[in-house]
Design a protein around this motif. Structure first.
Motif, PDB file in Angstrom:
ATOM      1  N   GLY A   9       3.922   5.756  -9.392  1.00  0.00           N
ATOM      2  CA  GLY A   9       2.652   5.487 -10.073  1.00  0.00           C
ATOM      3  C   GLY A   9       1.772   6.715 -10.097  1.00  0.00           C
ATOM      4  N   CYS A  40       3.697   2.183 -12.439  1.00  0.00           N
ATOM      5  CA  CYS A  40       2.364   1.585 -12.521  1.00  0.00           C
ATOM      6  C   CYS A  40       1.261   2.626 -12.636  1.00  0.00           C
ATOM      7  N   VAL A  42      -2.072   3.296 -10.856  1.00  0.00           N
ATOM      8  CA  VAL A  42      -2.635   2.820  -9.590  1.00  0.00           C
ATOM      9  C   VAL A  42      -4.165   2.892  -9.614  1.00  0.00           C
ATOM     10  N   HIS A  45      -6.139   2.822  -6.325  1.00  0.00           N
ATOM     11  CA  HIS A  45      -6.249   4.124  -5.644  1.00  0.00           C
ATOM     12  C   HIS A  45      -7.352   4.976  -6.263  1.00  0.00           C
ATOM     13  N   GLN A  82      -1.591  -1.714 -11.370  1.00  0.00           N
ATOM     14  CA  GLN A  82      -1.563  -2.116  -9.950  1.00  0.00           C
ATOM     15  C   GLN A  82      -2.490  -3.299  -9.663  1.00  0.00           C
ATOM     16  N   SER A  83      -3.725  -3.251 -10.152  1.00  0.00           N
ATOM     17  CA  SER A  83      -4.701  -4.293  -9.805  1.00  0.00           C
ATOM     18  C   SER A  83      -4.369  -5.643 -10.439  1.00  0.00           C
ATOM     19  N   HIS A  88      -0.192  -6.372  -4.034  1.00  0.00           N
ATOM     20  CA  HIS A  88      -0.366  -5.012  -3.496  1.00  0.00           C
ATOM     21  C   HIS A  88      -1.466  -4.986  -2.435  1.00  0.00           C
ATOM     22  N   GLN A 133      -0.529   2.577  -0.628  1.00  0.00           N
ATOM     23  CA  GLN A 133       0.609   3.201  -1.308  1.00  0.00           C
ATOM     24  C   GLN A 133       1.928   2.708  -0.703  1.00  0.00           C
ATOM     25  N   ASP A 136       2.498  -0.605  -2.163  1.00  0.00           N
ATOM     26  CA  ASP A 136       2.985  -0.476  -3.548  1.00  0.00           C
ATOM     27  C   ASP A 136       4.506  -0.322  -3.548  1.00  0.00           C
TER      28      ASP A 136
END
Ligand code: ADP
Ligand code: NA
Length: 341
Positions: A9, A40, A42, A45, A82-83, A88, A133, A136
């Motif tokens: 990602g 993805c 992220v 992050h 990601q969200s 995650h 991470q 993930d």
């Protein structure tokens, strides 16, 4: 046997640059033929440093469109945000409780980034994001993580966390709870590209190209116009030496710019040096800019096509989220069970 699984990602804010491309995205394209791939954006992050809420969603869509423009094919790979997959963040919490702060304090990126922000003001997420991470990666039972060299330490941390979880909760406790016992998480391997694992800043020879560097002239963004690319390369730092060399440690600028030329043209460093090694800076730089512009042009053209069909992009991301969620929630459940939930 199932295909081996790949996950990687990129933080979507600030635009993607050549370091992201040569360090990560370019190797993803070939991997999708042989592996079961998850790629993805992220966004969780991306909020560990100050961010603009108004720009976040748009930047995330831009990054998704760039993945596709660079050759990530939603028919072959899972592309997701990601969200959109809550496992995650949930898994990250479980892992965080098992990760010693000492392990996180040792992370080089933490040391570098927190120094910039100042330790009183820095968000706790900047310290703990390597655990997110790890979540993930581990949520997909990932075999291989293709990333640039700057991520090596974080992937090693993910391995350590996986091993600790497997040994603490993977055996007896899980069986006693009625579970199957055994490994909770696959311990992932890192994969770094042979060339491009560390693309350097154009303005500061000892720093890597990065979206968090203040100076936009220090990086070439994948969406930079030809004019911007030419200007940035014109301004790129050089030295007083003559010609281009890739193997002289005293001349990092010459090595960096020759490496970029080799990467842009697809030639080896040796043959790039044979081709342009004897040029003066003033003659080499326009050649480098032309090669860069030629490399970026088809990517930008596809990008514009993809952005012209917003509904399709939305559909790709929602299908991607559903597929990712199906995989990640299974791993989350395993981990929850093994820990007694
Ligand atoms: P950035 O450092 O620009 O914020 P990320 O942390 O989102 O980028 O990293 C996304 C991917 O791009 C990772 O695989 C990382 O290793 C790779 N990457 C980032 N910068 C570089 C660089 N300068 N050279 C090579 N790879 C890089
Ligand atoms: Na980074």
């Amino acid at each position: 046997a199932r295909r081996k699984r790949v996950l990687s990602g990129i933080q979507p804010t600030g635009g993607l640059h050549l370091g992201n491309y040569f360090g990560a995205m370019r190797s993803w394209i070939n991997l999708q033929e042989l592996y079961d791939c998850y790629f993805c954006m992220v966004d969780l992050h991306a909020i560990t440093l100050p961010h603009d809420p108004i720009a976040l969603q748009e930047d995330t869509r831009k990054a998704a469109a760039l993945y596709m423009a660079c050759g990530i094919d939603p028919a072959k790979s899972v592309i997701f945000v990601q969200s959109h997959v809550s496992a995650h963040a949930e898994l990250a919490w479980l892992l965080m409780t098992q990760t010693p702060v000492g392990w996180l304090n040792r992370m080089i990126q933490w040391k570098e980034k927190s120094r910039k922000v100042g330790s009183e003001e820095v968000g706790a997420g900047l310290l703990t994001y390597p655990v997110l991470q790890a979540a993930d990666i581990l949520a997909y039972q990932t075999d291989v993580v293709p990333v640039g060299e700057d991520q090596k330490q974080h992937i090693e941390l993910a391995r350590d966390i996986a091993e600790r979880m497997n040994s603490r909760y993977g055996g007896k406790p899980w069986k006693k709870l009625g579970g199957r016992g055994g490994r909770i998480f696959k311990v992932p391997d890192i994969m770094m590209p042979p060339a491009g694992a560390r693309v350097m800043s154009l303005t500061e020879g000892s720093a890597k190209m990065s979206k968090s560097a203040e100076l936009d002239a220090s990086r070439i963004n994948l969406l930079d116009s030809p004019k911007d690319v030419q200007n940035k390369i014109k301004r790129a730092k050089t030295d007083a030496g003559e010609g281009l060399e890739y193997d002289n440690p005293e001349r990092p600028e010459a090595r960096n710019l020759l490496t970029l030329y080799a990467l842009a043209t697809g030639h080896s460093l040796e043959s790039a040096q044979r081709e342009v090694g004897s040029l003066r800076w003033g003659d080499f730089k326009p050649r480098l800019a032309d090669a860069m512009v030629a490399m970026l042009e088809p990517i930008q053209q596809r990008y514009n096509e993809i952005r012209a069909d917003d509904a399709h992009l939305t559909q790709v991301l929602s299908e991607g989220a559903a597929k990712a969620d199906a995989t990640a929630s299974r791993s989350l459940e395993r981990c929850q069970q093994a820990m007694g939930f």
